[in-house]
Design an enzyme around this catalytic site. Sequence first.
Site, short mmCIF file in Angstrom:
data_model
loop_
_atom_site.label_atom_id
_atom_site.label_comp_id
_atom_site.label_asym_id
_atom_site.label_seq_id
_atom_site.Cartn_x
_atom_site.Cartn_y
_atom_site.Cartn_z
N HIS A 156 -18.46 31.14 -48.99
CA HIS A 156 -19.25 32.34 -48.67
C HIS A 156 -20.75 32.03 -48.69
O HIS A 156 -21.57 32.90 -48.96
CB HIS A 156 -18.97 33.48 -49.66
CG HIS A 156 -17.54 33.91 -49.70
ND1 HIS A 156 -17.03 34.94 -48.95
CD2 HIS A 156 -16.49 33.43 -50.43
CE1 HIS A 156 -15.73 35.09 -49.20
NE2 HIS A 156 -15.39 34.18 -50.09
N SER A 205 -41.54 19.01 -33.07
CA SER A 205 -42.43 20.12 -32.76
C SER A 205 -43.65 19.62 -32.02
O SER A 205 -44.16 18.53 -32.31
CB SER A 205 -42.86 20.84 -34.04
OG SER A 205 -43.85 21.82 -33.77
N LYS A 259 -42.72 17.12 -38.07
CA LYS A 259 -41.47 17.88 -38.13
C LYS A 259 -40.37 17.14 -37.35
O LYS A 259 -40.60 16.65 -36.25
CB LYS A 259 -41.65 19.27 -37.54
CG LYS A 259 -40.49 20.22 -37.80
CD LYS A 259 -40.84 21.62 -37.35
CE LYS A 259 -39.80 22.63 -37.81
NZ LYS A 259 -38.52 22.46 -37.11
N GLU A 291 -27.59 20.08 -32.56
CA GLU A 291 -27.90 21.19 -31.65
C GLU A 291 -27.27 20.96 -30.27
O GLU A 291 -26.77 21.90 -29.64
CB GLU A 291 -29.42 21.34 -31.52
CG GLU A 291 -30.06 21.88 -32.80
CD GLU A 291 -31.58 21.85 -32.75
OE1 GLU A 291 -32.14 21.42 -31.72
OE2 GLU A 291 -32.20 22.26 -33.75
#
Length: 441
Positions: free
Chosen positions: A166, A296, A302, A309
């Site tokens: 959960h 980025s 970053k 993805e």
Amino acid sequence: MKTDEKQELWGGETTKAIANFPVSGRPIPAPVARWLGRIKGAAARVNADLGLLDADKAVRIAAAAERIAAGELDDQFPIDVFQTGSGTSSNMNANEVIATLAGEGVHANDDVNMGQSSNDVFPSAVHLAALDEIVNDLLPALEQLAGSLQAKALEFDDVVKSGRTHWMDAVPVTLGQEFAGYAAQVRQGFDRVGSTLERLGQIPLGGTAVGTGLNTHPEFAARVRTLLAAETGLHISAPADPFEAQAARDGIVETSGALKTVAVSLTKIANDIRYLGSGPRAGLAEIALPELQKGSSIMPGKVNPVMPEVVTQVAAQVIGNDAAITVGGMQGHFELNVFVPLIAKNILESIELLASASRLFAEKCVDGIEANREACERYAELTLSAATALNPFIGYDRATEIVKAAAASGRSLREVAREKGVEEPVLDEALDYRKMAKPHG
């Protein structure tokens, strides 16, 4: 690749279809065109052996068809994939190109298309293209990914961390156990896809227009299947029933369902991996993913989980393709399904995408993953759910009191339990995190 001649080899029916269907700008998948060539080359040889086609014509037809099968003439199949639902336009495209290359006296219908109809040869090409791509591309890619995940499972076998259910802290597991689960998902997907191949390899060739076999020799289909199987090593078989095979594309619908399940599995795996690697300071940071590129254009340093993805985007596309294939499979009206080009486009795209994504995921992401052992073990010690292991010694209610006190104070379970009178030998035995992760050895 482009032909040496640089000219259009097709004829009038192809020209009409080009004009009639300027829909998407995308032709039929190249593997389907190549399999049309392979089937027609085998058909010519069989018809010659049966005494139905002049031997010289058969040799010339087979030679031209081989050029199509080899991918040399992909640019000679320009008709849009959204075309007549039986694939008649693309079948005639193949007939015309082969007839042109075969030379004088070869007729596109009477000779190249002998013993065939678009209604049986085009879906046969689609089935065999899908079968070929799965066996020679997708299954090896899934095997590679499963192997990469299993290697990480072994490497991370002793890295204890907090489990999560959960999205909340749960009892400890090892990072290796999680990766072993991922490897098993991919192996199960391999088996699921493989279990559909016997039915995918059942082709309607020989049914001609409606499944009766009108205008074809009774031995034609079996002989062609034997030739194709010998040439490719694929398991190609007769349909369970010629009318089922002509009117329904259930074999592809079933295969697509298995591909969709693989997409679902890859989504779970890719999402877990990017969540485990989140951070590097404000996330879980239990693993580090390979740094492939800047993440980025504005935030210096970053790095993003680009391969997970990509995998999840591919999975979404495959799930969408399955929906289209499902709808297409419903369109088997009486003796013919009339959504075969759409089905072909989507099944071949799904196979190609899953194969590419699986290989890239293995090579550019999974193989380079490193465990943050310190973070993993810290989370294992922090999880209050480890109090579950105290239940057999002190009971659920007393363990609950310890958890609440630890949560309120920010102290460790061991410290609070000791304060509440739990003896040290009990704590040593119960709060052994590695033993918790592997209670049965």
